[in-house]
Design an enzyme around this catalytic site. Sequence first.
Site, short mmCIF file in Angstrom:
data_model
loop_
_atom_site.label_atom_id
_atom_site.label_comp_id
_atom_site.label_asym_id
_atom_site.label_seq_id
_atom_site.Cartn_x
_atom_site.Cartn_y
_atom_site.Cartn_z
N TYR A 1 -7.34 6.49 0.57
CA TYR A 1 -6.46 5.34 0.43
C TYR A 1 -5.15 5.77 -0.23
CZ TYR A 1 -11.01 3.08 1.04
OH TYR A 1 -12.27 2.71 1.49
N PRO B 1 -15.01 -7.44 4.30
CA PRO B 1 -15.81 -8.66 4.43
C PRO B 1 -15.02 -9.87 4.89
CG PRO B 1 -15.32 -8.26 2.12
CD PRO B 1 -14.86 -7.04 2.88
N GLY C 1 -8.14 -17.28 7.06
CA GLY C 1 -7.56 -18.47 7.68
C GLY C 1 -6.07 -18.60 7.49
#
Length: 341
Positions: free
Chosen positions: A70, A220, A228
């Site tokens: 990362y 997840p 959303g």
Amino acid sequence: MTGTTTARTTGPQGTPGRVTLGQGLEVSALGLGCMGMAEGYGPADAREAVATIRQAVRSGVDFVDTAYMYGGGRSEELVGEALAGLSPAERDRLVLATKCGLLRTATGVRIDGRPEHIRKAVDESLARLGTDHIDLYYLHRVDPEVPVEESIGAMAEHVKAGKVRHLGISEAAADTLRRAHATHPMAALQSEYSLCTRGPEETVLPVCRELGIGFVAWGPLGRGLLTGTLAGAAFGKDDMRSILPRFSAEALRANLEVVGRIGEFAARLGCTTAQLSLAWLMAHGVVPVQGAMNRAQFAENAGAAAVRLDAAALAELESLAPAGSFVGDRFHAPMQATVDR
């Protein structure tokens, strides 16, 4: 999906409680993933990243996940900066996970599971993290040129030396997981898993249950899909979603329709889409490592701890978003070839 891979204890109201992975390793039932703090999803604020890690640990979300990959060590450095501001008691509570075997180079990503690389990588990670031990050390990807027994065997040397306390493996196929566990007991398998990505249910989750290996879910929230908030989103060149099939214009339109159904159900339950998505994983004993990039995102996601899903709610959610609902591969072709080995 039925059964669990872990044993969960409920924490005080509003906290995630604790989960025991394999080999008795106890972690918070919700983790914090630190990739996006270094790269992957557009600009990130280093100061805010450090503050978010500290807030997470102090709130009881003290399972912190990073990797050399990362940002080529940048994420580990940020975690190390955050650790430097914790008290000794807070560091003792913290379960710190990092990974070896997947490298960022000038020409792209390279897998290196050779023992000589692994023997060197752990000391480099310890230096960036500013700590004397790693609680959970994963093989980030399985090297097709190196028997997994050799890679895990080299990692086990770090356990004997006291540099690492537990071992895990990431994105491994079921047979490979068995071989790794036979070489040295695995505390956890970490793979992408969410309402968007259900593949582990068919293969590796049953093996985890059989062997007593904890399952840790990265991604997840489906790289943001399950928040959303992506309707009308545009992904810049520094956002990896710009090249991922699941986020192409056509796929995104279809996938957001499914997210809309999940969001409507979440509203009926009095929670957000992200909270419901995380609670779904926790209800099955899976430990999600949510990738919050700031304190506001973390605070919302941590609210999943208060969401309890009974059998009827789980069944309704399954009917709204059954396996296979989301379209598009989860990686672009070069990275897709590195998983499920």
